[in-house]
Design an enzyme around this catalytic site. Structure first.
Site, PDB file in Angstrom:
ATOM      1  N   GLU A   1      29.165 147.106 -40.397  1.00  0.00           N
ATOM      2  CA  GLU A   1      28.821 147.964 -39.282  1.00  0.00           C
ATOM      3  C   GLU A   1      29.077 147.470 -37.264  1.00  0.00           C
ATOM      4  O   GLU A   1      29.048 147.017 -36.973  1.00  0.00           O
ATOM      5  CB  GLU A   1      27.512 148.766 -39.602  1.00  0.00           C
ATOM      6  CG  GLU A   1      26.620 149.151 -40.550  1.00  0.00           C
ATOM      7  CD  GLU A   1      25.635 149.061 -41.198  1.00  0.00           C
ATOM      8  OE1 GLU A   1      25.579 150.617 -41.779  1.00  0.00           O
ATOM      9  OE2 GLU A   1      25.505 148.398 -40.739  1.00  0.00           O
TER      10      GLU A   1
ATOM     11  N   CYS B   1      28.345 147.846 -30.156  1.00  0.00           N
ATOM     12  CA  CYS B   1      27.426 146.539 -31.003  1.00  0.00           C
ATOM     13  C   CYS B   1      28.158 146.634 -32.241  1.00  0.00           C
ATOM     14  O   CYS B   1      28.596 147.237 -32.845  1.00  0.00           O
ATOM     15  CB  CYS B   1      26.210 147.262 -31.196  1.00  0.00           C
ATOM     16  SG  CYS B   1      25.522 145.494 -31.831  1.00  0.00           S
TER      17      CYS B   1
ATOM     18  N   CYS C   1      24.114 137.288 -43.224  1.00  0.00           N
ATOM     19  CA  CYS C   1      24.118 136.267 -42.451  1.00  0.00           C
ATOM     20  C   CYS C   1      23.581 135.277 -42.401  1.00  0.00           C
ATOM     21  O   CYS C   1      22.815 135.679 -43.527  1.00  0.00           O
ATOM     22  CB  CYS C   1      23.484 136.813 -40.956  1.00  0.00           C
ATOM     23  SG  CYS C   1      22.950 136.088 -39.274  1.00  0.00           S
TER      24      CYS C   1
ATOM     25  N   CYS D   1      15.907 135.162 -39.852  1.00  0.00           N
ATOM     26  CA  CYS D   1      15.299 135.813 -38.624  1.00  0.00           C
ATOM     27  C   CYS D   1      14.271 136.364 -40.195  1.00  0.00           C
ATOM     28  O   CYS D   1      15.024 137.468 -40.405  1.00  0.00           O
ATOM     29  CB  CYS D   1      15.282 136.350 -38.225  1.00  0.00           C
ATOM     30  SG  CYS D   1      16.460 135.754 -37.079  1.00  0.00           S
TER      31      CYS D   1
ATOM     32  N   CYS E   1      14.954 140.681 -39.289  1.00  0.00           N
ATOM     33  CA  CYS E   1      15.923 141.429 -39.735  1.00  0.00           C
ATOM     34  C   CYS E   1      16.124 141.552 -40.540  1.00  0.00           C
ATOM     35  O   CYS E   1      16.804 140.467 -41.749  1.00  0.00           O
ATOM     36  CB  CYS E   1      17.047 140.498 -38.801  1.00  0.00           C
ATOM     37  SG  CYS E   1      18.200 140.919 -38.666  1.00  0.00           S
TER      38      CYS E   1
ATOM     39  N   GLU F   1      25.840 135.999 -36.883  1.00  0.00           N
ATOM     40  CA  GLU F   1      25.525 135.463 -35.702  1.00  0.00           C
ATOM     41  C   GLU F   1      26.495 134.648 -35.240  1.00  0.00           C
ATOM     42  O   GLU F   1      27.553 133.687 -36.204  1.00  0.00           O
ATOM     43  CB  GLU F   1      24.813 134.079 -36.317  1.00  0.00           C
ATOM     44  CG  GLU F   1      24.399 132.725 -35.825  1.00  0.00           C
ATOM     45  CD  GLU F   1      23.470 133.355 -33.592  1.00  0.00           C
ATOM     46  OE1 GLU F   1      23.201 134.213 -33.695  1.00  0.00           O
ATOM     47  OE2 GLU F   1      24.243 132.952 -33.487  1.00  0.00           O
TER      48      GLU F   1
ATOM     49  N   SER G   1      24.632 137.524 -28.077  1.00  0.00           N
ATOM     50  CA  SER G   1      23.286 137.100 -28.811  1.00  0.00           C
ATOM     51  C   SER G   1      23.491 136.448 -29.383  1.00  0.00           C
ATOM     52  O   SER G   1      24.044 136.042 -30.785  1.00  0.00           O
ATOM     53  CB  SER G   1      22.790 138.482 -29.168  1.00  0.00           C
ATOM     54  OG  SER G   1      21.897 138.457 -29.283  1.00  0.00           O
TER      55      SER G   1
ATOM     56  N   HIS H   1      12.323 135.257 -28.925  1.00  0.00           N
ATOM     57  CA  HIS H   1      10.852 136.051 -30.136  1.00  0.00           C
ATOM     58  C   HIS H   1       9.791 135.383 -29.823  1.00  0.00           C
ATOM     59  O   HIS H   1       8.847 136.158 -31.060  1.00  0.00           O
ATOM     60  CB  HIS H   1      11.181 136.388 -31.363  1.00  0.00           C
ATOM     61  CG  HIS H   1      12.761 137.221 -31.246  1.00  0.00           C
ATOM     62  ND1 HIS H   1      13.174 137.867 -30.075  1.00  0.00           N
ATOM     63  CD2 HIS H   1      14.250 137.170 -32.316  1.00  0.00           C
ATOM     64  CE1 HIS H   1      14.455 138.407 -30.463  1.00  0.00           C
ATOM     65  NE2 HIS H   1      14.863 138.152 -31.389  1.00  0.00           N
TER      66      HIS H   1
ATOM     67  N   CYS I   1      18.584 147.866 -33.495  1.00  0.00           N
ATOM     68  CA  CYS I   1      18.290 146.298 -33.759  1.00  0.00           C
ATOM     69  C   CYS I   1      17.926 145.997 -34.862  1.00  0.00           C
ATOM     70  O   CYS I   1      16.692 146.365 -35.169  1.00  0.00           O
ATOM     71  CB  CYS I   1      18.485 145.452 -32.407  1.00  0.00           C
ATOM     72  SG  CYS I   1      18.697 146.227 -30.811  1.00  0.00           S
TER      73      CYS I   1
HETATM   74  N1  SAH Z   1      21.977 136.326 -34.285  1.00  0.00           N
HETATM   75  C1  SAH Z   1      22.325 137.467 -33.270  1.00  0.00           C
HETATM   76  C2  SAH Z   1      22.475 138.301 -32.906  1.00  0.00           C
HETATM   77  C3  SAH Z   1      21.900 139.318 -33.985  1.00  0.00           C
HETATM   78  S1  SAH Z   1      20.447 140.459 -33.599  1.00  0.00           S
HETATM   79  C4  SAH Z   1      21.054 136.708 -33.113  1.00  0.00           C
HETATM   80  O1  SAH Z   1      19.965 136.483 -33.442  1.00  0.00           O
HETATM   81  O2  SAH Z   1      20.708 137.318 -31.512  1.00  0.00           O
HETATM   82  C5  SAH Z   1      20.488 141.156 -32.911  1.00  0.00           C
HETATM   83  C6  SAH Z   1      19.194 141.104 -31.392  1.00  0.00           C
HETATM   84  O3  SAH Z   1      18.290 142.127 -32.373  1.00  0.00           O
HETATM   85  C7  SAH Z   1      18.471 139.797 -31.753  1.00  0.00           C
HETATM   86  O4  SAH Z   1      17.777 140.325 -30.488  1.00  0.00           O
HETATM   87  C8  SAH Z   1      17.202 139.678 -33.116  1.00  0.00           C
HETATM   88  O5  SAH Z   1      16.111 139.131 -33.011  1.00  0.00           O
HETATM   89  C9  SAH Z   1      16.794 141.391 -32.688  1.00  0.00           C
HETATM   90  N2  SAH Z   1      16.513 141.834 -33.510  1.00  0.00           N
HETATM   91  C10 SAH Z   1      16.762 141.878 -35.358  1.00  0.00           C
HETATM   92  N3  SAH Z   1      16.095 142.543 -36.056  1.00  0.00           N
HETATM   93  C11 SAH Z   1      15.280 143.546 -35.294  1.00  0.00           C
HETATM   94  C12 SAH Z   1      14.517 144.964 -35.626  1.00  0.00           C
HETATM   95  N4  SAH Z   1      14.482 145.134 -36.868  1.00  0.00           N
HETATM   96  N5  SAH Z   1      14.370 145.216 -34.288  1.00  0.00           N
HETATM   97  C13 SAH Z   1      14.500 144.837 -32.710  1.00  0.00           C
HETATM   98  N6  SAH Z   1      15.280 143.822 -32.800  1.00  0.00           N
HETATM   99  C14 SAH Z   1      15.685 143.077 -34.060  1.00  0.00           C
END
Ligand code: SAH
Length: 339
Positions: free
Chosen positions: A88, A101, A108, A112, A115, A156, A187, A212, A329
């Site tokens: 997406e 984006c 991935c 996390c 996520c 990532e 990011s 975070h 996000c």
């Molecule tokens: N893998 C990369 C980029 C993808 S995520 C990274 O970790 O930075 C982009 C951003 O969205 C990251 O900061 C991630 O932690 C955040 N993110 C993930 N899940 C989220 C959610 N449910 N709500 C808000 N931000 C989120």
């Protein structure tokens, strides 16, 4: 080879290898990214035999848009890849222009806990062409130019380093899509050795770190990557990156209710970042059906913001986009069940 994944410098090498002039690469780039032709036969300043050679050596075939979902400021695209996988990308309409984006991987591996994208393990890296085509297809779909790109979709990016670097150089090429480096943001969850490599790329892109958590104990809990690349070393690495590139780094901090949003944690984060040329982006958590974390209460977010501010840290609260079409996000997924 898909031609949209080839940098101009590599195309120059190709032409030199077949005893052609290097500037042909520039002509091809203009056809691809300025005139946006769909067949080599449309490259009218390239002689017929060479068109045929290009046709044999390269493909112009693009991934396809499988589905679009739209709200006022956001449009989410589901793309189908040649091997049947889905990814997406999200188009965002800002007052300063349009940004996209993009995803960098199918799935991935970072895991996390909060996520959605990480619930499907990584299937494979995306090729540079699959990232470039996300942008080309969106531009074509809306008939407008994209002025900035964030690599914050599924995946990532530093776990797919070489392809992501090719992607950046292609879209940044002044004879390509000409998206300025300062309008490109990568990011990462903190893959230390790759951040070090990035510092040596001589690219003026923006780096965002998904932090975070203000301490090791909490970061270990919500971001397993912290066990491999530990917080103190990550902070050291960010400091070196800033020293080396002279660029300000963005710190992303997703606000999770009762997890990382209390006053002590705000103070802890302030001391962790003290004196660093960073700015903190507080991201109100986007809840998903499959994960139990909740978004921090509004007053908690504002309090957290105030504490950082008082401690002299640059901080903003991220504007929200697309949460009602699951395009925000952390809500992107590689698997689409009801097409
Ligand atoms: N893998 C990369 C980029 C993808 S995520 C990274 O970790 O930075 C982009 C951003 O969205 C990251 O900061 C991630 O932690 C955040 N993110 C993930 N899940 C989220 C959610 N449910 N709500 C808000 N931000 C989120």
């Amino acid at each position: 080879m898909n031609i949209y994944g080839i940098k101009r410098t590599d195309l120059e090498k190709y032409f030199l290898d077949i005893n052609e002039k290097k500037f042909k690469a520039l002509q091809v780039f203009e056809w691809l990214y300025v005139h946006k032709i769909k067949a080599f036969s449309e490259m009218t300043n390239i002689k017929k035999e060479l068109q045929e050679k290009l046709e044999k050596d390269f493909s112009l075939k693009m991934i396809t848009i499988a589905k679009r979902q739209e709200d006022k400021y956001t449009k989410k695209y589901l793309f189908k890849l040649f091997d049947g996988n889905f990814i997406e990308a999200v188009l965002m309409k800002h007052d300063y222009g349009l940004s996209v984006c993009v995803s960098s991987e199918v799935g991935c591996n970072m895991g996390c806990k909060f996520c959605e994208s990480g619930r499907l393990k990584k299937v494979r890296n995306l090729g540079a062409y699959e990232m470039v085509e996300q942008i080309l297809l969106i531009e074509e779909d809306i008939g407008k130019r994209i002025s900035s790109v964030v690599i914050m979709g599924i995946g990532e990016p530093l776990d797919n380093y070489d392809n992501v670097m090719d992607f950046i150089r292609i879209i940044n090429d002044p004879k390509g899509l000409a998206i300025g480096a300062r309008h490109i943001t990568l990011s990462t969850c903190g893959i230390i050795p790759k951040i070090k490599d990035l510092a040596n790329e001589d690219l003026q892109i923006n780096l965002a770190i998904s932090l975070h958590a203000p301490n090791t104990q909490l970061r270990n809990k919500i971001m397993p990557v912290n066990k491999a690349y530990k917080l103190p070393e990550l902070m050291e690495c960010i400091k070196d990156y800033i020293d080396k590139t002279n660029r300000r780094v963005t710190i992303e901090y997703v606000m999770l209710d009762e997890i990382n949003d209390n006053e002590t944690q705000a103070l802890e984060l302030s001391s962790l970042l003290k004196g660093l040329n960073v700015y903190v982006n507080l991201i109100p958590y986007n809840e998903t059906n499959n994960i139990e974390y909740k978004r921090s209460k509004k007053d908690k977010i504002l309090k957290f913001y105030d504490i950082l501010k008082k401690k002299g840290i640059n901080v903003t609260i991220r504007k929200e986009f697309g949460s009602n079409i699951d395009a925000a996000c952390g809500q992107l997924r590689s698997k689409e069940v009801n097409l």
